[in-house]
Write a protein that holds these residues in place. Sequence first.
Motif, PDB file in Angstrom:
ATOM      1  N   UNK A 387       0.808  -1.218   0.000  1.00 34.92           N
ATOM      2  CA  UNK A 387       0.000   0.000   0.000  1.00 34.92           C
ATOM      3  C   UNK A 387       0.844   1.271   0.000  1.00 34.92           C
ATOM      4  N   UNK A 388       1.989   1.274   0.674  1.00 41.28           N
ATOM      5  CA  UNK A 388       2.818   2.468   0.723  1.00 41.28           C
ATOM      6  C   UNK A 388       3.080   2.923   2.143  1.00 41.28           C
ATOM      7  N   UNK A 389       3.278   4.246   2.312  1.00 44.61           N
ATOM      8  CA  UNK A 389       3.606   4.834   3.610  1.00 44.61           C
ATOM      9  C   UNK A 389       2.564   5.864   4.021  1.00 44.61           C
ATOM     10  N   UNK A 390       2.475   6.091   5.333  1.00 44.59           N
ATOM     11  CA  UNK A 390       1.626   7.146   5.880  1.00 44.59           C
ATOM     12  C   UNK A 390       2.459   8.409   6.070  1.00 44.59           C
ATOM     13  N   UNK A 391       1.903   9.567   5.675  1.00 48.75           N
ATOM     14  CA  UNK A 391       2.608  10.843   5.796  1.00 48.75           C
ATOM     15  C   UNK A 391       1.849  11.815   6.702  1.00 48.75           C
ATOM     16  N   UNK A 392       0.561  12.018   6.445  1.00 49.06           N
ATOM     17  CA  UNK A 392      -0.232  12.949   7.250  1.00 49.06           C
ATOM     18  C   UNK A 392      -0.781  12.300   8.521  1.00 49.06           C
ATOM     19  N   UNK A 393      -0.447  11.047   8.741  1.00 49.59           N
ATOM     20  CA  UNK A 393      -0.992  10.296   9.870  1.00 49.59           C
ATOM     21  C   UNK A 393       0.108   9.543  10.603  1.00 49.59           C
ATOM     22  N   UNK A 394      -0.084   9.378  11.908  1.00 52.75           N
ATOM     23  CA  UNK A 394       0.653   8.354  12.627  1.00 52.75           C
ATOM     24  C   UNK A 394      -0.031   7.035  12.308  1.00 52.75           C
ATOM     25  N   UNK A 406       5.874  -4.732  16.019  1.00 51.44           N
ATOM     26  CA  UNK A 406       7.030  -4.384  15.214  1.00 51.44           C
ATOM     27  C   UNK A 406       6.903  -4.871  13.788  1.00 51.44           C
ATOM     28  N   UNK A 407       7.943  -4.660  12.978  1.00 57.44           N
ATOM     29  CA  UNK A 407       7.922  -5.108  11.582  1.00 57.44           C
ATOM     30  C   UNK A 407       7.604  -6.599  11.483  1.00 57.44           C
ATOM     31  N   UNK A 408       6.719  -6.931  10.543  1.00 62.66           N
ATOM     32  CA  UNK A 408       6.347  -8.319  10.319  1.00 62.66           C
ATOM     33  C   UNK A 408       5.213  -8.816  11.176  1.00 62.66           C
ATOM     34  N   UNK A 409       4.827  -8.053  12.203  1.00 65.74           N
ATOM     35  CA  UNK A 409       3.741  -8.476  13.073  1.00 65.74           C
ATOM     36  C   UNK A 409       2.383  -8.255  12.431  1.00 65.74           C
ATOM     37  N   UNK A 410       1.544  -9.298  12.427  1.00 65.51           N
ATOM     38  CA  UNK A 410       0.203  -9.201  11.857  1.00 65.51           C
ATOM     39  C   UNK A 410      -0.757  -8.675  12.919  1.00 65.51           C
ATOM     40  N   UNK A 411      -1.506  -7.637  12.580  1.00 61.95           N
ATOM     41  CA  UNK A 411      -2.468  -7.081  13.518  1.00 61.95           C
ATOM     42  C   UNK A 411      -3.391  -6.116  12.814  1.00 61.95           C
ATOM     43  N   UNK A 412      -4.044  -5.261  13.607  1.00 60.85           N
ATOM     44  CA  UNK A 412      -5.020  -4.324  13.052  1.00 60.85           C
ATOM     45  C   UNK A 412      -4.352  -2.987  12.714  1.00 60.85           C
ATOM     46  N   UNK A 413      -4.640  -2.493  11.525  1.00 61.60           N
ATOM     47  CA  UNK A 413      -4.126  -1.202  11.089  1.00 61.60           C
ATOM     48  C   UNK A 413      -4.864  -0.092  11.830  1.00 61.60           C
ATOM     49  N   UNK A 414      -4.105   0.877  12.353  1.00 62.04           N
ATOM     50  CA  UNK A 414      -4.705   1.966  13.124  1.00 62.04           C
ATOM     51  C   UNK A 414      -4.009   3.281  12.793  1.00 62.04           C
ATOM     52  N   UNK A 415      -4.747   4.385  12.993  1.00 65.56           N
ATOM     53  CA  UNK A 415      -4.224   5.704  12.643  1.00 65.56           C
ATOM     54  C   UNK A 415      -4.544   6.739  13.709  1.00 65.56           C
ATOM     55  N   UNK A 416      -3.679   7.759  13.744  1.00 68.26           N
ATOM     56  CA  UNK A 416      -3.954   9.027  14.410  1.00 68.26           C
ATOM     57  C   UNK A 416      -3.610  10.125  13.417  1.00 68.26           C
ATOM     58  N   UNK A 451       3.525  -4.248   8.587  1.00 68.72           N
ATOM     59  CA  UNK A 451       4.485  -3.316   7.999  1.00 68.72           C
ATOM     60  C   UNK A 451       5.855  -3.969   7.983  1.00 68.72           C
ATOM     61  N   UNK A 452       6.710  -3.491   7.081  1.00 72.65           N
ATOM     62  CA  UNK A 452       8.063  -4.040   7.049  1.00 72.65           C
ATOM     63  C   UNK A 452       9.025  -3.100   7.769  1.00 72.65           C
ATOM     64  N   UNK A 453      10.302  -3.404   7.700  1.00 72.00           N
ATOM     65  CA  UNK A 453      11.303  -2.622   8.426  1.00 72.00           C
ATOM     66  C   UNK A 453      11.469  -1.213   7.865  1.00 72.00           C
ATOM     67  N   UNK A 454      10.933  -0.944   6.668  1.00 75.37           N
ATOM     68  CA  UNK A 454      10.993   0.395   6.069  1.00 75.37           C
ATOM     69  C   UNK A 454       9.688   1.171   6.247  1.00 75.37           C
ATOM     70  N   UNK A 455       8.815   0.671   7.103  1.00 76.15           N
ATOM     71  CA  UNK A 455       7.504   1.277   7.363  1.00 76.15           C
ATOM     72  C   UNK A 455       6.611   1.303   6.128  1.00 76.15           C
ATOM     73  N   UNK A 456       6.803   0.340   5.236  1.00 74.71           N
ATOM     74  CA  UNK A 456       5.870   0.124   4.134  1.00 74.71           C
ATOM     75  C   UNK A 456       4.770  -0.796   4.654  1.00 74.71           C
ATOM     76  N   UNK A 457       3.521  -0.424   4.382  1.00 74.33           N
ATOM     77  CA  UNK A 457       2.381  -1.176   4.909  1.00 74.33           C
ATOM     78  C   UNK A 457       1.782  -2.095   3.843  1.00 74.33           C
ATOM     79  N   UNK A 458       1.273  -3.249   4.327  1.00 72.46           N
ATOM     80  CA  UNK A 458       0.717  -4.268   3.443  1.00 72.46           C
ATOM     81  C   UNK A 458      -0.641  -4.720   3.977  1.00 72.46           C
ATOM     82  N   UNK A 459      -1.582  -4.867   3.069  1.00 70.40           N
ATOM     83  CA  UNK A 459      -2.931  -5.317   3.427  1.00 70.40           C
ATOM     84  C   UNK A 459      -2.994  -6.837   3.402  1.00 70.40           C
ATOM     85  N   UNK A 460      -3.668  -7.410   4.410  1.00 71.32           N
ATOM     86  CA  UNK A 460      -3.871  -8.859   4.448  1.00 71.32           C
ATOM     87  C   UNK A 460      -5.342  -9.191   4.214  1.00 71.32           C
TER      88      UNK A 460
END
Length: 571
Positions: A387-394, A406-416, A451-460
């Motif tokens: 999907x890419x990276x977040x810029x305007x959001x945590x 951490x990187x590689x951990x499967x869980x729920x995507x969340x934002x601030x 997410x990976x070690x470069x903070x790139x996010x992936x949808x499952x």
Amino acid sequence: MGLEILRNEIEKAGPSTVHKLYEWAAKNPDKKFLYYGEDDRALSFAEFNTATNQIAHFLKSMGIVKGDSISVYLFNPFVTSVVMIGIWKTGAVFCPINFSYKGRLLSYQINDTAPKALITEQSRVSFLNEVKSELPALKVLLRKPKRDEHDHRVDSMELDRKFEQIDFDDMLKGNGANLDTEINYWDTASIMYTSGTTGPAKGVVHSHRWISQYIFPSRLVTHEDDVKYSDLPMYHISGAYAAVARVIWTGSNIAIWDRFSPSDFWNRIHRSGASSASLMDVMMPWLMNAAETSKDRYNSLKWVHMQPLPKYHHKIARRFGFDVVTVGYGSTETGMPIWGCIDELEGEEGTPGELYRGLPKASIFRIFQEYGYPVFTGTEELKKGIMGKAVLFESAILNERDEILGPGGYGQLAFRSKLSFGLMSGYFKKPEATLEAHKNQWFHTGDACYRDENDIYYFIDRMGNFIRVRGENVSTYQIEDILNTHPGVEVSAAFPIPAQEGDEDDIVVYVLLKQEGGLGEDELRNWITAEMPKFMWPKHIRFINAFPQTATNKIEKYKLKEIILKELASN
């Protein structure tokens, strides 16, 4: 790029789409803004501004004031575009209704929104009349298409007298001057409803700032010379905001049609000179299935947003000469917090020079990188679900206790949001649901990602669409994705039911075949054995002639689950 710079960028652009329209109508009044392909009709910025002013003045004469809700039940995207901006110019709230809704779906949304008026067209009259007993005595502004308009129909059905009927055309006869309505970035712009698969739909409240952040990545690289092609519905954020609002913010041009047509798509691109478009999952296979020709690359589309990104993105980009492909994560609640870009052709020319519009592709990639969005190459191996990276959001991946993984951990995507009013303002009249979604100061998307070690996010997958089998978390998306590649399968639906033994799940799949009777269960199971790991093999396979679906065409898996459980219980 620092937060302060980003905040200044957002604030400098202005508080609302209305302000940008006033700005462009004054700066480039005669520039073409909107082309409607169905009727071969175009409006300049000045003409569009005047028409929306007329609608706004008329609504105010009806007593509409800032904060009032206006329901919009229209199929025609050209008319909806004019109406949407006219509503905003009064300070009122745009509340679109899916034009395929009828019965309880229709009455629920109207009653939940409690509009001061409803704007509709002749083709929807029968559906309104059917639920008249469930609705209040609404003021209904009724559009009757003229004989020279493509959506004219011989329909003599009258709107029930319970409703106060007002002629839509009367709105376009009055004062065309700009209004002085105070519109702030925190004011409510719209209420858009999410699909309800297990309960009533929820109205998502958007501020004007929300629209600005949603289109932020795309408007960074949209030039005045660009032409956006859209065939997406205006009751959805992609049609209303990623298309129409983005073009207003950037002073560019939009060409719209009622719906996607695989047979007419390229003709439309040639007619409009479109430089960008959005392709959803079902559209891309249709385009790729057409016979290849030597002229496939001779088109003006330089930039295509693909959501979700298919495995064959590079193949389709090379065939049709797409210089830029963008990806992201978008939802009605969050907007577009994650974004990424792919340089598909690298140094090779894609869009022919004589057809190319807007910023050079090198400038597009440079701008994205300056703002922190990743740029990939088309030849590199991109992981599924990127999907890419977040810029305007945590952004974060959370476990069941809302602890950050951490990187590689499967869980729920969340934002601030890093900006006030950057996320939805809440679920309309549903404070408990709003609080639940924002628990522990994170907005919970309900989507499983990593997410990976470069903070790139992936949808499952959507949360809840995991199946626990043999100690493995199996994604229904993955099962369906594999099954749908079988040449005899049109579409499939996978879901869990309680296992006959133990505390895990059994996998059920329902399959719609391309040709009835063209595939048997034994043959399909043999194919599955070769294509899937053992823990993904379905326990139960059923064939179906048609799937139960929501009004937004999502498969109602809970109904399929009821059917299979009843069948198994009887046996």
